[in-house]
Write a protein that holds these residues in place. Structure first.
Motif, PDB file in Angstrom:
ATOM      1  N   GLY A  17       0.817  -1.217   0.000  1.00  0.00           N
ATOM      2  CA  GLY A  17       0.000   0.000   0.000  1.00  0.00           C
ATOM      3  C   GLY A  17       0.847   1.261   0.000  1.00  0.00           C
ATOM      4  O   GLY A  17       0.586   2.214  -0.752  1.00  0.00           O
ATOM      5  N   LEU A  18       1.875   1.279   0.836  1.00  0.00           N
ATOM      6  CA  LEU A  18       2.777   2.439   0.902  1.00  0.00           C
ATOM      7  C   LEU A  18       3.514   2.606  -0.429  1.00  0.00           C
ATOM      8  O   LEU A  18       3.652   3.719  -0.941  1.00  0.00           O
ATOM      9  CB  LEU A  18       3.774   2.245   2.043  1.00  0.00           C
ATOM     10  N   ALA A  19       3.974   1.488  -0.999  1.00  0.00           N
ATOM     11  CA  ALA A  19       4.668   1.541  -2.288  1.00  0.00           C
ATOM     12  C   ALA A  19       3.739   2.021  -3.396  1.00  0.00           C
ATOM     13  O   ALA A  19       4.166   2.734  -4.317  1.00  0.00           O
ATOM     14  CB  ALA A  19       5.249   0.173  -2.628  1.00  0.00           C
ATOM     15  N   VAL A  20       2.463   1.653  -3.323  1.00  0.00           N
ATOM     16  CA  VAL A  20       1.487   2.116  -4.316  1.00  0.00           C
ATOM     17  C   VAL A  20       1.383   3.640  -4.277  1.00  0.00           C
ATOM     18  O   VAL A  20       1.389   4.309  -5.320  1.00  0.00           O
ATOM     19  CB  VAL A  20       0.097   1.462  -4.081  1.00  0.00           C
ATOM     20  N   VAL A  21       1.306   4.207  -3.072  1.00  0.00           N
ATOM     21  CA  VAL A  21       1.228   5.664  -2.946  1.00  0.00           C
ATOM     22  C   VAL A  21       2.482   6.305  -3.549  1.00  0.00           C
ATOM     23  O   VAL A  21       2.406   7.285  -4.309  1.00  0.00           O
ATOM     24  CB  VAL A  21       1.038   6.090  -1.478  1.00  0.00           C
ATOM     25  N   ARG A  22       3.656   5.757  -3.225  1.00  0.00           N
ATOM     26  CA  ARG A  22       4.911   6.308  -3.757  1.00  0.00           C
ATOM     27  C   ARG A  22       4.928   6.249  -5.289  1.00  0.00           C
ATOM     28  O   ARG A  22       5.271   7.209  -5.969  1.00  0.00           O
ATOM     29  CB  ARG A  22       6.110   5.531  -3.211  1.00  0.00           C
ATOM     30  N   MET A 248       3.370  -9.203   5.396  1.00  0.00           N
ATOM     31  CA  MET A 248       2.328 -10.196   5.145  1.00  0.00           C
ATOM     32  C   MET A 248       2.914 -11.505   4.619  1.00  0.00           C
ATOM     33  O   MET A 248       2.397 -12.584   4.899  1.00  0.00           O
ATOM     34  CB  MET A 248       1.291  -9.640   4.164  1.00  0.00           C
ATOM     35  N   SER A 249       3.997 -11.419   3.839  1.00  0.00           N
ATOM     36  CA  SER A 249       4.642 -12.642   3.330  1.00  0.00           C
ATOM     37  C   SER A 249       5.765 -13.105   4.255  1.00  0.00           C
ATOM     38  O   SER A 249       6.547 -13.976   3.894  1.00  0.00           O
ATOM     39  CB  SER A 249       5.211 -12.393   1.925  1.00  0.00           C
ATOM     40  N   LYS A 250       5.804 -12.496   5.464  1.00  0.00           N
ATOM     41  CA  LYS A 250       6.888 -12.778   6.426  1.00  0.00           C
ATOM     42  C   LYS A 250       8.260 -12.564   5.768  1.00  0.00           C
ATOM     43  O   LYS A 250       9.232 -13.222   6.062  1.00  0.00           O
ATOM     44  CB  LYS A 250       6.772 -14.192   6.996  1.00  0.00           C
ATOM     45  N   HIS A 251       8.276 -11.594   4.864  1.00  0.00           N
ATOM     46  CA  HIS A 251       9.499 -11.191   4.142  1.00  0.00           C
ATOM     47  C   HIS A 251      10.142 -12.330   3.359  1.00  0.00           C
ATOM     48  O   HIS A 251      11.342 -12.358   3.150  1.00  0.00           O
ATOM     49  CB  HIS A 251      10.483 -10.511   5.105  1.00  0.00           C
ATOM     50  N   ASN A 252       9.284 -13.261   2.896  1.00  0.00           N
ATOM     51  CA  ASN A 252       9.758 -14.342   2.024  1.00  0.00           C
ATOM     52  C   ASN A 252       9.585 -14.006   0.549  1.00  0.00           C
ATOM     53  O   ASN A 252      10.018 -14.758  -0.315  1.00  0.00           O
ATOM     54  CB  ASN A 252       8.993 -15.642   2.322  1.00  0.00           C
ATOM     55  N   GLY A 253       8.906 -12.893   0.258  1.00  0.00           N
ATOM     56  CA  GLY A 253       8.586 -12.559  -1.127  1.00  0.00           C
ATOM     57  C   GLY A 253       9.822 -12.268  -1.966  1.00  0.00           C
ATOM     58  O   GLY A 253      10.870 -11.867  -1.455  1.00  0.00           O
ATOM     59  N   THR A 254       9.671 -12.464  -3.284  1.00  0.00           N
ATOM     60  CA  THR A 254      10.793 -12.270  -4.201  1.00  0.00           C
ATOM     61  C   THR A 254      10.744 -10.911  -4.895  1.00  0.00           C
ATOM     62  O   THR A 254      11.720 -10.501  -5.517  1.00  0.00           O
ATOM     63  CB  THR A 254      10.785 -13.369  -5.281  1.00  0.00           C
ATOM     64  N   LYS A 255       9.614 -10.214  -4.806  1.00  0.00           N
ATOM     65  CA  LYS A 255       9.498  -8.885  -5.419  1.00  0.00           C
ATOM     66  C   LYS A 255       9.625  -7.818  -4.346  1.00  0.00           C
ATOM     67  O   LYS A 255       9.188  -8.020  -3.201  1.00  0.00           O
ATOM     68  CB  LYS A 255       8.117  -8.717  -6.069  1.00  0.00           C
ATOM     69  N   SER A 256      10.149  -6.664  -4.714  1.00  0.00           N
ATOM     70  CA  SER A 256      10.143  -5.519  -3.795  1.00  0.00           C
ATOM     71  C   SER A 256       8.731  -4.933  -3.762  1.00  0.00           C
ATOM     72  O   SER A 256       7.950  -5.121  -4.713  1.00  0.00           O
ATOM     73  CB  SER A 256      11.130  -4.454  -4.272  1.00  0.00           C
ATOM     74  N   PRO A 257       8.381  -4.191  -2.692  1.00  0.00           N
ATOM     75  CA  PRO A 257       7.075  -3.533  -2.677  1.00  0.00           C
ATOM     76  C   PRO A 257       6.856  -2.631  -3.897  1.00  0.00           C
ATOM     77  O   PRO A 257       5.763  -2.606  -4.461  1.00  0.00           O
ATOM     78  CB  PRO A 257       7.099  -2.732  -1.369  1.00  0.00           C
TER      79      PRO A 257
END
Length: 288
Positions: A17-22, A248-257
């Motif tokens: 959400g924060l990245a979307v605003v940016r 939310m992904s417990k920082h396991n995600g492969t993409k940046s926000p």
């Protein structure tokens, strides 16, 4: 100050959400919809966290270097407004404030707020569906009358909501669904099956978040269909941001926000050729 465009992002104090605003602030100047100053409402449940997020963005090096914000002579301004989508009175307060401040309407809403709980039982299912499905749809219905005829609504869903995890019968019910009631009946059947400890026999995965997001994709399709049938022109789509490195992904995600924000931002401010009722990922139409 008067604004040519107004947008709302829910669940925006951190993560996607924060990245979307940016990204909205960064990309808006080159958007085909740019027709003057943009006001973005960053909403969150917690006032302190939401206001801190706005301050962080105002000091963001990327935004400063791009001269994206009004303070640096840019086109965008970011304001905080409290919103807890699980609280009907909180939704009403935001809607009333938007009506008062922007009588001619709002240009886009990105419904990003959602939860992912650990564990799996009837209570986890009830809470997850309550937020990600029922409350998100309540917010959609509250926001829809505020949107201009050229407006956009974007619901952030997930690839976990894809239909390859269901029995043929349930999958076909999802695909055949035409109304929100059709989709809600599937959500109710899931909750009942979990209560009985028989969700797998009933054709569902043992996964509250995944089913809630499948429901959101289905309900978004139904909402778009109803809007079109009633002569409305608001474009209503759902999307998956990808597997993003967030709490939310417990920082396991492969993409940046910021990478995860690309598809929701595209659906809000780029030319999507009038597409509505679709599911998107990686800035492309994706089979549900």
């Amino acid at each position: 100050m008067t604004y040519s465009r107004v947008g709302v992002v829910t669940g925006a104090n951190k993560g996607i959400g924060l990245a979307v605003v940016r990204q909205l602030a960064l990309q808006y100047p080159k958007s085909p919809l740019n027709n003057g100053p943009l006001l973005i409402y960053l909403t969150a449940r917690d006032k302190g966290r939401g206001e801190a997020a706005v301050k962080d963005l105002e000091q963001d090096t990327q935004l400063k270097n791009a001269k994206a914000l009004k303070a640096n002579g840019g086109l965008s301004e970011i304001k905080f407004h409290a919103l807890d989508i699980t609280d009907s009175s909180s939704i009403k307060t935001l809607v009333d404030d938007l009506k008062e401040a922007h009588g001619d309407g709002v240009d886009f809403v990105i419904n990003n707020a959602g939860i992912a709980l650990d564990g799996f039982n009837a209570q986890v299912v009830k809470t997850t569906l309550g937020c990600n499905y029922y409350s998100t749809l309540e917010a959609c219905h509250a926001f829809l009358p505020l949107l201009k005829p050229t407006g956009r609504m974007v619901n952030v869903a997930s690839m976990s909501g894809k239909l390859n995890k269901y029995s043929d019968e349930i999958r076909n019910r999802f695909l055949a669904s035409k109304t929100e009631d059709d989709v809600t009946s599937i959500m109710k059947d899931f909750a009942s099956a979990v209560e009985a400890g028989k969700e797998k026999e009933a054709g569902f995965p043992s996964a509250a978040y995944a089913v809630s997001k499948a429901g959101l994709v289905g309900a978004t399709r139904a909402l778009a269909r109803t809007e079109k049938e009633n002569g409305g022109k608001v474009l209503i789509n759902s999307c998956c941001p990808g597997y993003v490195d967030t709490d939310m992904s417990k920082h396991n995600g492969t993409k940046s926000p910021d990478e995860g924000a690309q598809t929701p931002v595209m659906l809000a401010i780029q030319d999507i050729k009038g597409q509505t009722g679709e599911f998107w990922q990686s800035e492309k139409l994706f089979e549900w």
